[in-house]
Design a protein around this motif. Structure first.
Motif, PDB file in Angstrom:
ATOM      1  N   SER A 179      52.905  42.573  39.848  1.00 10.52           N
ATOM      2  CA  SER A 179      52.505  41.394  39.084  1.00 10.52           C
ATOM      3  C   SER A 179      52.478  40.145  39.957  1.00 10.52           C
ATOM      4  O   SER A 179      51.626  39.267  39.767  1.00 10.52           O
ATOM      5  CB  SER A 179      53.460  41.185  37.904  1.00 10.52           C
ATOM      6  N   THR A 180      53.392  40.048  40.929  1.00 11.09           N
ATOM      7  CA  THR A 180      53.406  38.869  41.804  1.00 11.09           C
ATOM      8  C   THR A 180      52.155  38.800  42.669  1.00 11.09           C
ATOM      9  O   THR A 180      51.661  37.712  42.958  1.00 11.09           O
ATOM     10  CB  THR A 180      54.652  38.877  42.712  1.00 11.09           C
ATOM     11  N   ASP A 181      51.634  39.955  43.071  1.00 13.50           N
ATOM     12  CA  ASP A 181      50.383  39.993  43.833  1.00 13.50           C
ATOM     13  C   ASP A 181      49.237  39.481  42.959  1.00 13.50           C
ATOM     14  O   ASP A 181      48.425  38.646  43.386  1.00 13.50           O
ATOM     15  CB  ASP A 181      50.065  41.422  44.289  1.00 13.50           C
ATOM     16  N   HIS A 182      49.167  40.008  41.755  1.00  6.44           N
ATOM     17  CA  HIS A 182      48.105  39.638  40.820  1.00  6.44           C
ATOM     18  C   HIS A 182      48.160  38.150  40.488  1.00  6.44           C
ATOM     19  O   HIS A 182      47.119  37.462  40.467  1.00  6.44           O
ATOM     20  CB  HIS A 182      48.238  40.479  39.545  1.00  6.44           C
ATOM     21  N   LYS A 183      49.358  37.630  40.266  1.00  2.00           N
ATOM     22  CA  LYS A 183      49.505  36.214  39.924  1.00  2.00           C
ATOM     23  C   LYS A 183      49.141  35.314  41.106  1.00  2.00           C
ATOM     24  O   LYS A 183      48.591  34.222  40.922  1.00  2.00           O
ATOM     25  CB  LYS A 183      50.927  35.944  39.445  1.00  2.00           C
ATOM     26  N   ALA A 184      49.446  35.757  42.319  1.00  2.05           N
ATOM     27  CA  ALA A 184      49.059  34.983  43.511  1.00  2.05           C
ATOM     28  C   ALA A 184      47.548  34.917  43.634  1.00  2.05           C
ATOM     29  O   ALA A 184      46.976  33.882  43.984  1.00  2.05           O
ATOM     30  CB  ALA A 184      49.673  35.594  44.763  1.00  2.05           C
ATOM     31  N   ALA A 185      46.879  36.034  43.343  1.00  2.00           N
ATOM     32  CA  ALA A 185      45.418  36.063  43.387  1.00  2.00           C
ATOM     33  C   ALA A 185      44.833  35.134  42.328  1.00  2.00           C
ATOM     34  O   ALA A 185      43.892  34.378  42.590  1.00  2.00           O
ATOM     35  CB  ALA A 185      44.912  37.489  43.189  1.00  2.00           C
ATOM     36  N   GLU A 186      45.397  35.177  41.124  1.00  2.00           N
ATOM     37  CA  GLU A 186      44.916  34.302  40.052  1.00  2.00           C
ATOM     38  C   GLU A 186      45.103  32.834  40.413  1.00  2.00           C
ATOM     39  O   GLU A 186      44.216  32.009  40.193  1.00  2.00           O
ATOM     40  CB  GLU A 186      45.662  34.607  38.746  1.00  2.00           C
ATOM     41  N   ALA A 187      46.258  32.502  40.988  1.00  2.00           N
ATOM     42  CA  ALA A 187      46.572  31.115  41.316  1.00  2.00           C
ATOM     43  C   ALA A 187      45.670  30.560  42.412  1.00  2.00           C
ATOM     44  O   ALA A 187      45.466  29.341  42.500  1.00  2.00           O
ATOM     45  CB  ALA A 187      48.034  30.989  41.742  1.00  2.00           C
ATOM     46  N   THR A 188      45.131  31.444  43.239  1.00  2.00           N
ATOM     47  CA  THR A 188      44.271  31.001  44.348  1.00  2.00           C
ATOM     48  C   THR A 188      42.798  31.334  44.101  1.00  2.00           C
ATOM     49  O   THR A 188      41.971  31.163  44.984  1.00  2.00           O
ATOM     50  CB  THR A 188      44.732  31.659  45.668  1.00  2.00           C
ATOM     51  N   ASN A 189      42.510  31.852  42.892  1.00  5.96           N
ATOM     52  CA  ASN A 189      41.128  32.133  42.470  1.00  5.96           C
ATOM     53  C   ASN A 189      40.416  33.168  43.333  1.00  5.96           C
ATOM     54  O   ASN A 189      39.205  33.077  43.560  1.00  5.96           O
ATOM     55  CB  ASN A 189      40.310  30.833  42.447  1.00  5.96           C
ATOM     56  N   VAL A 190      41.183  34.156  43.841  1.00  7.01           N
ATOM     57  CA  VAL A 190      40.546  35.215  44.621  1.00  7.01           C
ATOM     58  C   VAL A 190      40.480  36.499  43.803  1.00  7.01           C
ATOM     59  O   VAL A 190      41.287  36.726  42.901  1.00  7.01           O
ATOM     60  CB  VAL A 190      41.279  35.461  45.966  1.00  7.01           C
ATOM     61  N   ASP A 191      39.509  37.353  44.110  1.00  6.29           N
ATOM     62  CA  ASP A 191      39.383  38.624  43.412  1.00  6.29           C
ATOM     63  C   ASP A 191      40.575  39.520  43.748  1.00  6.29           C
ATOM     64  O   ASP A 191      41.192  39.392  44.817  1.00  6.29           O
ATOM     65  CB  ASP A 191      38.074  39.319  43.795  1.00  6.29           C
TER      66      ASP A 191
END
Length: 220
Positions: A179-191
């Protein structure tokens, strides 16, 4: 939700790739789960520790030590306590991680990306000094332009490289299993490319992501 299994042609549209390490590069996720349980063996809190670890994969082990001390053991957490637990934890996991097999298909994937001139980065919650040693021991240093671990956050790692290397969010893809990986991607707007595991099944069913497979052999 329909999740697309990507081809290498799909991945080729990106220029910068971020990889979590445990459970994405190496099959080492369970090693650390077991180590957390072993570290507190005999205290009667094994299930709570396992649950907290799985819900917070990718978070620094020291933050977990602090949470366990304050929320499960009713202790005042100190830096000295963290250093002692960190040393014990490293002894339990380091050699096992170094010996862990690659996630199926990862070797071919990283070779293709590097061969295509892509910028590849490790962004992990493992302490950075330890992580650099593991990457070197596994002969992976030549595949990654940068290797980053805690105390940096994954969001900060991604943002820093985007700014320094002038990558737009749409040029980046994050590979993760937590989940931390996914949230980092969401926070930085990357796929986001989810490495899907049974342990995180409930989480993945409740969020959206660009790609998702149980391993990377489908790309070979």
């Amino acid at each position: 939700m329909i999740i697309k299994t990507p081809s290498f042609e799909d991945l080729n549209t990106y220029q910068c790739f971020f990889f979590d390490f445990d459970g994405v590069v190496l099959e080492s996720g369970n090693i650390k789960t077991e180590a957390f349980v072993e570290l507190y063996d005999g205290k009667g809190i094994s299930e709570e520790i396992k649950r907290h670890h799985l819900e917070n994969q990718g978070i620094s082990r020291f933050e977990k030590f602090k949470w366990i001390a304050e929320n499960l053991l009713n202790q005042n957490y100190t830096a000295e306590m963290g250093q002692d637990l960190g040393s014990q934890f490293s002894e339990l996991v380091k050699q096992k991680v170094i010996a862990a097999p690659f996630v199926k298909g990862f070797e071919s994937l990283i070779q293709q990306l590097v061969g295509a001139g892509k910028y590849c980065v490790v962004a992990s919650g493992t302490p950075e000094i330890e992580l650099v040693e593991i990457v070197k021991e596994r002969g992976l240093a030549n595949f990654f332009q940068e290797v980053h671990g805690s105390p940096k956050t994954k969001e900060a790692i991604v943002k820093g490289i985007q700014i320094r290397e002038s990558y737009k969010p749409e040029q980046c893809l994050f590979f993760g299993d937590a989940s931390t990986d996914h949230k980092a991607a969401e926070a930085t707007n990357v796929d986001f490319y989810a490495r899907l595991t049974d342990e995180m099944k409930e989480y993945w069913e409740g969020v959206s992501y660009t790609y998702g497979t149980t391993d990377f052999s489908v790309l070979v």
